[in-house]
Design an enzyme around this catalytic site. Structure first.
Site, short mmCIF file in Angstrom:
data_model
loop_
_atom_site.label_atom_id
_atom_site.label_comp_id
_atom_site.label_asym_id
_atom_site.label_seq_id
_atom_site.Cartn_x
_atom_site.Cartn_y
_atom_site.Cartn_z
N GLU A 124 0.86 -1.19 0.00
CA GLU A 124 0.00 0.00 0.00
C GLU A 124 0.89 1.24 0.00
O GLU A 124 2.02 1.19 0.50
CB GLU A 124 -0.88 0.01 1.25
CG GLU A 124 -0.10 0.39 2.49
CD GLU A 124 -0.68 -0.15 3.78
OE1 GLU A 124 -1.38 0.60 4.44
OE2 GLU A 124 -0.40 -1.31 4.13
N LYS A 126 2.69 4.56 1.11
CA LYS A 126 3.03 5.11 2.42
C LYS A 126 2.71 6.59 2.39
O LYS A 126 3.39 7.38 1.71
CB LYS A 126 4.52 4.89 2.70
CG LYS A 126 4.94 5.29 4.10
CD LYS A 126 6.38 4.89 4.35
CE LYS A 126 6.72 4.98 5.83
NZ LYS A 126 6.58 6.34 6.38
N ASP A 128 2.44 10.40 3.34
CA ASP A 128 3.32 11.32 4.04
C ASP A 128 2.47 12.30 4.85
O ASP A 128 2.16 13.40 4.42
CB ASP A 128 4.20 12.06 3.04
CG ASP A 128 5.37 12.75 3.72
OD1 ASP A 128 5.57 12.52 4.93
OD2 ASP A 128 6.08 13.51 3.04
N TYR A 234 -5.00 1.97 8.16
CA TYR A 234 -4.20 0.86 7.62
C TYR A 234 -3.68 -0.11 8.68
O TYR A 234 -2.97 -1.07 8.36
CB TYR A 234 -3.02 1.40 6.80
CG TYR A 234 -2.13 2.37 7.54
CD1 TYR A 234 -1.30 1.94 8.57
CD2 TYR A 234 -2.12 3.74 7.21
CE1 TYR A 234 -0.48 2.82 9.25
CE2 TYR A 234 -1.31 4.62 7.88
CZ TYR A 234 -0.49 4.17 8.90
OH TYR A 234 0.30 5.04 9.58
N CYS A 427 43.65 18.57 17.53
CA CYS A 427 42.33 19.05 17.87
C CYS A 427 42.26 20.56 17.66
O CYS A 427 43.10 21.29 18.17
CB CYS A 427 42.02 18.72 19.34
SG CYS A 427 40.53 19.50 19.94
N CYS A 430 41.88 22.47 21.23
CA CYS A 430 42.89 22.52 22.29
C CYS A 430 44.30 22.22 21.81
O CYS A 430 45.26 22.34 22.58
CB CYS A 430 42.52 21.56 23.42
SG CYS A 430 42.73 19.82 22.98
#
Length: 707
Positions: A124, A126, A128, A234, A427, A430
């Site tokens: 079936e 779907k 939205d 459904y 990083c 740091c």
DNA sequence: GTGCCTCGAGTTCA
DNA sequence: CTCGAGGCAC
């Protein structure tokens, strides 16, 4: 929160000024709430401001404005929707993105059931829209609830009554019937609504789903009435008697009861036929008059559905075959690196804003170094071998129609001087080295708590919803206090010394800009309230890698008290010995998590911070289940073969809450073996050892859950 | 060793 | 929501 003058102490000028401000703030909040379904301020704050407005008007009636918020029509009246716990959880669906996934779905089902191909499925469209559960008792609609998180939704009964497709009464229905389906708005109705919105100089809705969601979640049901919504049934939740023996039969029964069901629902044999129907629906997609985002396949035989059962959030007997996601093209303006709580360096693409599927996207995660370089471990939805660079023209889509992703790079639009993106070796926050461990997909900052980004992210986690959940101390406030000079929060313990430290300051929090007597007092009270903390929350809040919400609960349940947990972790220092084995004996705890726990508690700085924190707290022991009355307390049980009445996880969970220990293998210590169909060597071994063997039904009878 | 399944971590936009 | 990865069943 601005410094608020008590209403009793106000003069007329102050009152007039504040009334003007409140009128403005509340009008905007109201508009955002109704038009965009996107509240700007919390409902609690909205209520508070509205009460304050009323209080000022009461004292200065002559200052009441023509546009007073008190007179606003359709304003959210106190409270929001009440919560509703679903009797039967509303699950989501697994996804299939191509024909191959559908074939896999079919063979998974066949394998699980132990039968050959040729299983019948329904297919079936779907829709939205948004899912809704309608509860009928004695044929009368008594409740409508949204899906929410699947367990708990919102009570929107009054609004659902305004939808023509939803019958108020049913004849010949089971005494208890929960009908589930999708509320949606047709394209034609959306166009009309948006024309009306524009005429009112209001913002039009971006898509039918937002319009449907916004219309249903109106606190003023009269607005819902004016918005033409539709409903397709459904599925179902709780039932006092079965609707049919097949999915198709149940849908037909729902149609006979007066529900709209989708005309493109059909019954098919095997994956090939399903895909053929999918193509047919896809061809009609543009002319249906409403939005669909795929096709749903379900095992037709309800008895087979029951045998297949459900995983934690999705059923095994259904799948959603999604249409290809909408795509858009845009420029990569830059690539930034974010540092997470565990030190993970994640690259984010800054994009020239572009609309994808009705939403403007300006950021997209790039996951990790491999992704940027065009190496994707799985392949899947990503281009092959093409790296992403700053300045590139890229194709973006929204995975699962939500998360923006970069899928492809148009190399032909690349400038001659373009250079590959160089992933940082240190990083960016740091300067500590960033290391990628063998087998890990992300590079991590090695700075630990030295790294301000990690420290602040850890703190945000600490005050998060499943952790300490301190009112008024969210991400923003943590960020502010972390950088504060006079009243800093650098580690969790600092939160609980905040009030005390504030009292010693010359410039107190309540005298600062943006703070007042009340807001400061509220914050301190909220912190005070969380000194008493359940053990599982504390464990989770520590933010140890691999230890999340459920592992926290697992550990709390096993050890019961903070003291017991700590002494075990202390004793397991060398990743060996009795304490270590005890950790590993917990179902769900493996060597990786155990090592993360033990190592965290043996890192001197981290441990000291934890001890400082716990010294401030009143940790609540986990409440051990009282299993003294249970018939299986202390028994070692083994489940084998196919369980037909419950899932393995469910069986295990039930047995454990009754005080039994669930083991995976049969030995002479085993007390009971529960054998389902297809039980092999384990049942034989049990027989040989003379261990008691029960069927699933006998087991349920033993624990008093006969069904 | 393989294949679920669940959890953890990181993510976007409204 | 999605991905990776830990943990476990087979």
């Amino acid at each position: 929160m601005s410094t608020e003058v008590a209403v009793e102490k106000m003069d007329g000028a102050q009152a007039a000024q504040e009334l003007a401000g409140l009128a403005d703030v509340l009008a905007r909040a109201n508009a955002a709430y109704h038009r965009d379904d996107a509240p700007e301020i919390s409902d609690a704050e909205y209520d508070r401001l509205k009460r304050r407005n009323a209080a000022i008007e009461e004292r200065f009636p002559e200052l009441k404005r023509d546009d007073s918020p008190s007179d606003m029509v359709g304003a959210p009246v106190s409270e929001t929707f009440t919560k509703v716990k679903h009797a039967v959880a509303m699950l989501s669906l697994g996804n299939a993105f191509n024909d191959e996934d559908v074939a896999e779905f079919e063979s998974r089902v066949a394998k699980y059931l132990g039968i050959k191909q040729g299983i019948a499925f329904t297919a079936e469209p779907k829709i939205d829209g948004l899912s809704l559960s309608l509860r009928y008792e004695q044929g009368v609609l008594v409740q409508a609830a949204t899906r929410g998180d699947g367990e708990t939704g919102e009570n929107v009964t009054n609004n659902a009554r305004m939808i023509d497709d939803i019958p108020q009464t049913l004849t010949g229905a089971p005494d208890v019937l929960e009908v589930r389906g999708e509320v949606y708005m047709s394209h034609a109705n959306l166009a009309a609504l948006n024309a009306a919105q524009l005429a009112k100089a209001a913002k039009p809705f971006a898509n039918p789903r937002n319009a449907a969601a916004g219309s249903l979640r109106q606190l003023d049901a009269r607005i819902t009435k004016a918005r033409p919504l539709h409903f397709f049934a459904y599925a179902w939740g709780e039932l006092s008697e079965p609707l049919a023996t097949t999915q198709m039969g149940a849908i037909e029964r729902l149609a006979a009861l007066g529900f709209s069901t989708n005309p493109l629902t059909g019954r098919f044999q095997g994956a090939k036929a399903l895909v053929t129907h999918y193509r047919k629906i896809e061809e009609q997609r543009a002319t249906l008059g409403y939005d669909i985002d795929g096709v749903v396949y379900k095992v037709d035989d309800l008895e087979l559905q029951r045998r297949l059962g459900v995983r934690s959030t999705t059923p095994r007997w259904a799948v959603a075959h999604k249409f290809p996601a909408e795509i858009a093209h845009t420029w990569v303006e830059g690539i930034d690196i974010q540092v997470g709580r565990t030190g993970a360096l994640s690259p984010v693409a800054r994009l020239t804003p572009v609309t994808v599927g009705g939403v403007v996207v300006s950021n997209a995660t790039l996951h990790n170094e491999d992704y940027i370089q065009g190496r994707d471990s799985k392949g899947g939805m990503i281009r092959e071998g093409r790296d992403i660079r700053v300045g590139d023209w890229v194709e973006v889509y929204r995975a699962g129609d939500v998360i923006p992703k970069v899928r492809d790079v148009d190399v032909s639009k690349r400038k001659a001087d373009s250079k590959p993106y160089v992933f940082p070796a240190v990083c960016p926050e740091c300067g500590s080295p960033a290391l990628r461990e063998e087998g890990d997909s992300v590079a991590r900052c090695t700075g630990g708590l030295i790294c301000p980004a990690q420290a602040v992210e850890k703190l945000k986690h600490f005050v998060g919803r499943s952790a300490f959940d301190i009112d008024g101390l969210g991400k923003k406030q943590i960020e502010m206090f972390f950088h504060d000079k006079t009243l800093p929060i650098r580690e969790p313990a600092d939160i609980f010394t905040l009030a005390q430290r504030d009292a010693q300051q010359l410039t107190k929090l309540k005298n600062r800009d943006g703070w007042g007597e009340l807001s400061a007092a509220n914050l301190f009270a909220a912190i005070e309230a969380k000194r008493k903390i359940p053990l599982n929350r504390l464990i989770f809040a520590l933010g140890i890698r691999h230890v999340g919400d459920s592992s926290g609960a697992l550990l709390a349940g096993h050890y019961g008290s903070w003291r017991a947990l700590v002494s075990t972790l202390d004793a397991a220092k060398d990743h060996a010995g009795e304490a270590w084995e005890d950790l590993l004996s917990i179902d769900g705890v493996g060597a990786v998590m155990a090592a993360a726990l033990v190592d965290t508690f043996h890192a001197p700085d981290t441990r000291a911070a934890i001890d400082r924190l716990v010294a401030e707290l009143d940790v609540q022991d986990a409440i051990a289940n009282d299993t003294s009355g249970s018939p299986v307390t202390g028994k070692i049980v083994v489940f084998t073969g196919t369980l037909e009445l419950m899932t393995r996880a469910e069986a295990k969970g039930r047995a454990e809450t009754l005080g039994a220990k669930v083991s995976g293998s049969v030995s002479k210590k085993t007390d009971i073996v529960i054998a389902g169909p297809g039980a092999g060597s384990k049942a034989k071994k049990a027989e040989a050892l003379g261990v008691k063997i029960l069927t699933e039904v006998e087991w349920l009878a033993l624990i008093g859950e006969a069904r």
